[in-house]
Design a protein around this motif. Structure first.
Motif, PDB file in Angstrom:
ATOM      1  N   PRO A 133       0.789  -1.243   0.000  1.00 18.14           N
ATOM      2  CA  PRO A 133       0.000   0.000   0.000  1.00 18.14           C
ATOM      3  C   PRO A 133       0.820   1.293   0.000  1.00 18.14           C
ATOM      4  O   PRO A 133       0.294   2.357  -0.297  1.00 18.14           O
ATOM      5  CB  PRO A 133      -0.842  -0.102   1.278  1.00 18.14           C
ATOM      6  CG  PRO A 133      -0.200  -1.156   2.108  1.00 18.14           C
ATOM      7  CD  PRO A 133       0.541  -2.060   1.199  1.00 18.14           C
ATOM      8  N   GLU A 134       2.119   1.200   0.284  1.00 14.94           N
ATOM      9  CA  GLU A 134       2.958   2.408   0.319  1.00 14.94           C
ATOM     10  C   GLU A 134       3.723   2.636  -0.983  1.00 14.94           C
ATOM     11  O   GLU A 134       4.545   3.543  -1.057  1.00 14.94           O
ATOM     12  CB  GLU A 134       3.941   2.324   1.503  1.00 14.94           C
ATOM     13  CG  GLU A 134       3.269   2.327   2.871  1.00 14.94           C
ATOM     14  CD  GLU A 134       2.385   3.553   3.094  1.00 14.94           C
ATOM     15  OE1 GLU A 134       2.897   4.681   2.934  1.00 14.94           O
ATOM     16  OE2 GLU A 134       1.197   3.382   3.408  1.00 14.94           O
ATOM     17  N   ASP A 135       3.465   1.823  -1.995  1.00 17.19           N
ATOM     18  CA  ASP A 135       4.157   1.972  -3.278  1.00 17.19           C
ATOM     19  C   ASP A 135       3.418   3.011  -4.132  1.00 17.19           C
ATOM     20  O   ASP A 135       2.350   2.735  -4.679  1.00 17.19           O
ATOM     21  CB  ASP A 135       4.220   0.623  -4.001  1.00 17.19           C
ATOM     22  CG  ASP A 135       5.071   0.689  -5.271  1.00 17.19           C
ATOM     23  OD1 ASP A 135       5.052   1.731  -5.954  1.00 17.19           O
ATOM     24  OD2 ASP A 135       5.738  -0.298  -5.584  1.00 17.19           O
ATOM     25  N   ALA A 136       3.994   4.191  -4.232  1.00 18.18           N
ATOM     26  CA  ALA A 136       3.337   5.298  -4.945  1.00 18.18           C
ATOM     27  C   ALA A 136       3.156   4.996  -6.426  1.00 18.18           C
ATOM     28  O   ALA A 136       2.156   5.397  -7.032  1.00 18.18           O
ATOM     29  CB  ALA A 136       4.137   6.593  -4.763  1.00 18.18           C
ATOM     30  N   ASP A 137       4.103   4.262  -7.037  1.00 23.50           N
ATOM     31  CA  ASP A 137       4.005   3.952  -8.471  1.00 23.50           C
ATOM     32  C   ASP A 137       2.800   3.054  -8.764  1.00 23.50           C
ATOM     33  O   ASP A 137       2.040   3.309  -9.693  1.00 23.50           O
ATOM     34  CB  ASP A 137       5.282   3.266  -8.975  1.00 23.50           C
ATOM     35  CG  ASP A 137       6.443   4.236  -9.083  1.00 23.50           C
ATOM     36  OD1 ASP A 137       6.189   5.448  -9.148  1.00 23.50           O
ATOM     37  OD2 ASP A 137       7.600   3.775  -9.096  1.00 23.50           O
ATOM     38  N   SER A 138       2.640   1.989  -7.964  1.00 23.94           N
ATOM     39  CA  SER A 138       1.494   1.090  -8.150  1.00 23.94           C
ATOM     40  C   SER A 138       0.195   1.852  -7.962  1.00 23.94           C
ATOM     41  O   SER A 138      -0.756   1.700  -8.739  1.00 23.94           O
ATOM     42  CB  SER A 138       1.543  -0.070  -7.148  1.00 23.94           C
ATOM     43  OG  SER A 138       2.566  -0.960  -7.471  1.00 23.94           O
ATOM     44  N   LEU A 139       0.165   2.662  -6.915  1.00 19.18           N
ATOM     45  CA  LEU A 139      -1.047   3.421  -6.603  1.00 19.18           C
ATOM     46  C   LEU A 139      -1.381   4.398  -7.731  1.00 19.18           C
ATOM     47  O   LEU A 139      -2.542   4.517  -8.150  1.00 19.18           O
ATOM     48  CB  LEU A 139      -0.820   4.173  -5.287  1.00 19.18           C
ATOM     49  CG  LEU A 139      -2.045   4.482  -4.424  1.00 19.18           C
ATOM     50  CD1 LEU A 139      -2.844   3.224  -4.096  1.00 19.18           C
ATOM     51  CD2 LEU A 139      -1.613   5.170  -3.144  1.00 19.18           C
ATOM     52  N   PHE A 140      -0.350   5.069  -8.249  1.00 19.47           N
ATOM     53  CA  PHE A 140      -0.579   6.023  -9.335  1.00 19.47           C
ATOM     54  C   PHE A 140      -1.109   5.321 -10.577  1.00 19.47           C
ATOM     55  O   PHE A 140      -2.067   5.793 -11.206  1.00 19.47           O
ATOM     56  CB  PHE A 140       0.712   6.785  -9.672  1.00 19.47           C
ATOM     57  CG  PHE A 140       0.563   7.653 -10.890  1.00 19.47           C
ATOM     58  CD1 PHE A 140      -0.131   8.847 -10.817  1.00 19.47           C
ATOM     59  CD2 PHE A 140       1.081   7.257 -12.117  1.00 19.47           C
ATOM     60  CE1 PHE A 140      -0.309   9.650 -11.952  1.00 19.47           C
ATOM     61  CE2 PHE A 140       0.909   8.041 -13.243  1.00 19.47           C
ATOM     62  CZ  PHE A 140       0.218   9.235 -13.154  1.00 19.47           C
TER      63      PHE A 140
END
Length: 219
Positions: A133-140
């Motif tokens: 959940p803290e991976d900004a790339d995946s979230l983006f």
């Protein structure tokens, strides 16, 4: 420390020749064990020797057709070459065989995204964000795919979440600006475009969005 672990440690220190020598010993000592072939394949992939890497992954699968990490290695290899249908097939096989890691779900989702199958990408990108959940790339990328699938409200929520993890994310600001512009929240859109340009002054799309929004505000 066994030879596989030693070799992996050498890889992490960029001592590729030492790693290759140890992986060769591992394979010679255990020629029917797929692990040595998978690890050597990963090393070859890392140094961009893709044809040889492919042969090692395929040898591992020949020895054990349930070797999930070998399919993951092949998926990475095909993804690197923009062969997205082949990458997709191998990542899916890795998942089917029980590989439960954020990276495989993320890359599987991205293979669908590159093929513009946005709705098919969504569940895999969502799973990647659940596992990390803290991976900004995946979230983006999950937010971007939601937007491409016309789920703008959900996409906005995800882009805002990206900014809580990485405050200086120019593309998240840009996409929030696009959504705000689409919904006629012009002042908000302008603020997001300006923030994207503050972070990345050469952001051409944000500059275009800013210019368009300023034009609409003048009317």
């Amino acid at each position: 420390m066994d030879k596989n672990k030693q070799a992996i440690a050498h890889m992490q220190e960029n001592k590729f020749e030492e790693a290759a020598a140890l992986f060769t010993e591992v394979i010679e000592e255990n020629p029917n064990d797929p692990v040595g072939y998978i690890n050597f394949g990963n090393l070859l992939f890392h140094v961009n020797d893709l044809p040889r890497a492919q042969r090692f992954f395929e040898k591992a699968i020949e020895l054990d057709e349930h070797a999930a990490t070998a399919y993951y290695g092949l998926g990475n290899l095909f993804y690197e070459q923009a062969l997205y249908p082949k990458a997709q097939e191998n990542f899916q096989k890795a998942v089917e065989l029980g590989l439960e890691e954020a990276d495989v779900y993320f890359l599987l989702g991205m293979t669908f995204q590159h093929q513009e199958h946005y709705k098919l990408a969504l569940p895999y990108l969502l799973r990647a964000t659940e596992l990390d959940p803290e991976d900004a790339d995946s979230l983006f990328q999950y937010g971007l795919t939601l937007a491409q699938s016309d789920h703008l409200k959900d996409a906005e929520e995800i882009f805002r979440k990206v900014l809580t993890i990485e405050t200086n994310h120019s593309d998240a600001n840009y996409n929030l600006g696009v959504i705000a512009l689409f919904e006629d929240r012009l002042e908000q859109a302008l603020a997001f475009f300006e923030e994207a340009l503050r972070i990345q002054p050469e952001h051409v799309l944000a500059a275009n969005g800013k210019e368009k929004t300023e034009g609409l505000l003048k009317k």
